[in-house]
Design an enzyme around this catalytic site. Structure first.
Site, PDB file in Angstrom:
ATOM      1  N   LYS A   1      -5.811  -3.019  -5.589  1.00 27.34           N
ATOM      2  CA  LYS A   1      -6.875  -3.503  -5.194  1.00 27.34           C
ATOM      3  C   LYS A   1      -7.654  -5.208  -5.737  1.00 27.34           C
ATOM      4  CE  LYS A   1      -8.868   1.580  -5.195  1.00 27.34           C
ATOM      5  NZ  LYS A   1      -9.665   2.422  -5.917  1.00 27.34           N
TER       6      LYS A   1
ATOM      7  N   LYS B   1       0.028   5.704   4.019  1.00 29.92           N
ATOM      8  CA  LYS B   1      -1.156   6.541   3.551  1.00 29.92           C
ATOM      9  C   LYS B   1      -2.243   6.751   4.442  1.00 29.92           C
ATOM     10  CE  LYS B   1      -2.727   7.890  -0.276  1.00 29.92           C
ATOM     11  NZ  LYS B   1      -3.534   7.998  -1.683  1.00 29.92           N
TER      12      LYS B   1
ATOM     13  N   LYS C   1      -9.068   6.135   4.015  1.00 31.76           N
ATOM     14  CA  LYS C   1     -10.643   5.367   4.329  1.00 31.76           C
ATOM     15  C   LYS C   1     -10.705   4.071   4.936  1.00 31.76           C
ATOM     16  CE  LYS C   1     -12.227   5.137  -0.246  1.00 31.76           C
ATOM     17  NZ  LYS C   1     -11.598   5.833  -1.101  1.00 31.76           N
TER      18      LYS C   1
END
Ligand code: TRP
Length: 347
Positions: free
Chosen positions: A116, A208, A211
């Site tokens: 991240k 995956k 969002k």
């Protein structure tokens, strides 16, 4: 006194927007099932969300949306607990103590932080770095024993166990003095969501469903209506072959495997069963069937979410009531923690 055998489930979802089929099949439906066998606490982790910038208006909206999704999917907020993290201050307070228990070396190994924070880790928030300590606090504030999470959170669960273990060791003497003879915190077990319910992108079967994918066609949002659902399934990437009749025929066909997996999860049957019915079929036959099933199963969830979202007062009341009941569990545990650590408690 021992910790006892109550099997308590805790899990959390971040209110960062765009809830999709992956969250639904991979997490929320699992939460619903566990209600039958465990005492469950489901949290909307708004404090985790702000480890990266969130627009305040969006954060509040997204917090209500996750709450609505839990309820629409079948979480019973009166029998179990649904609340938002920031309303129970024990989470933050216990996280501070865990910041002092966890070691830099442990956090330095967290792959999610590395992913991240990316190349510019210097600019990541301190909160993003210590995020796993807050997650450990979420779980251990209730002495939860079971934590349903996806594969990507396994490392954070291991860290939670390390923190619990180190706390139990470091304070073993005062834990015994406080009247506990087999440690204070349980070592919580992850209930890892199986690969079968891991939903991949509709545009790339190796990624995956996410969002943050820039293509909205890559995911089915919980807020999508029947037309969106049908259109996205129609446009989903596939390969030119017919579906196999055996599971091993899906090897090396990630997009086919994903669509079959989604069908199985929505229908509540096995991949084998789906292939029994659709082996030999072309996608031109399978996709409309999947589309119909997805609309049938997801449509009502989306509509119920919309209905709930229109009633802010109701959602806020659920969160308030849940927070009060959550605090009733966490507060006495945290009182013991403070005593164990050696903080003076004024009468
Ligand atoms: N980190 C989890 C995620 O991003 C969310 C989370 C926060 C969580 N606290 C938790 C999950 C406690 C399980 C238990 O998916």
């Amino acid at each position: 006194m021992s910790i006892g055998l109550t099997q308590r489930v805790f899990s959390g979802v971040q209110p960062t927007g765009n809830l999709h089929l992956g969250n639904y099949l991979g997490a929320i439906t699992r939460f619903v099932e566990l209600q039958n066998t465990h005492e469950c606490i489901y949290c909307v982790v708004d404090m985790h969300a702000i480890t990266v910038w969130q627009d305040p208006v969006e954060l509040a909206r997204n917090t209500r949306e996750v709450t609505a999704a839990y309820i629409a999917a079948g979480v019973d907020a009166s029998k179990h607990i649904v609340f938002n993290q920031s309303q129970v201050s024990e989470h933050a307070e216990l996280a501070w103590i865990f910041n002092c228990v966890a070691r830099m070396g442990w956090l330095n190994r967290m792959t999610q932080f590395k992913d991240k924070a990316g190349k510019d880790a210097e600019k990541a928030s301190v909160g993003l770095y210590s995020y796993p300590d807050l997650m450990a606090a979420d779980i251990l504030a209730y002495r939860a024993t079971h934590v349903p999470v996806g594969e990507d959170q396994k490392q954070h669960l291991e860290l939670t166990r390390d923190i619990a273990q180190k706390f139990n060791n470091d304070f073993s003497k005062s834990i015994r003095q406080a009247g506990y003879d087999d440690g204070f915190f349980p070592l919580p077990e992850p209930l890892i969501t199986g690969a079968a319910t891991r939903v991949m992108s509709l545009k790339d079967g190796s990624k995956k469903m996410s969002k943050s994918d820039p293509s909205d066609l890559s995911r089915i949002n919980l807020s999508d209506g029947p037309d969106d659902i049908a259109r996205k399934i129609k446009k989903a990437r596939t390969d030119p072959d017919a579906l196999p009749s055996e599971e091993k025929g899906l090897e090396g066909r990630p997009e086919a495997a994903n669509l079959v997996g989604i069908y199985a999860a929505l229908a509540g049957c096995s991949i084998k069963d789906v292939l029994k019915d659709f082996g030999g079929s072309q996608f031109s036959t399978f996709k409309p069937a999947l589309s119909e099933l997805a609309v049938e199963k997801m449509g009502p969830v989306g509509l119920e979410m919309k209905r709930l979202m229109a009633d802010k007062a109701y959602i806020d009341e659920v969160l308030k009531d849940g927070s009060q009941r959550a605090r009733a569990i966490a507060a006495p545990i945290f009182e013991d923690v403070k005593r164990i650590v050696g903080f003076i408690r004024s009468k």
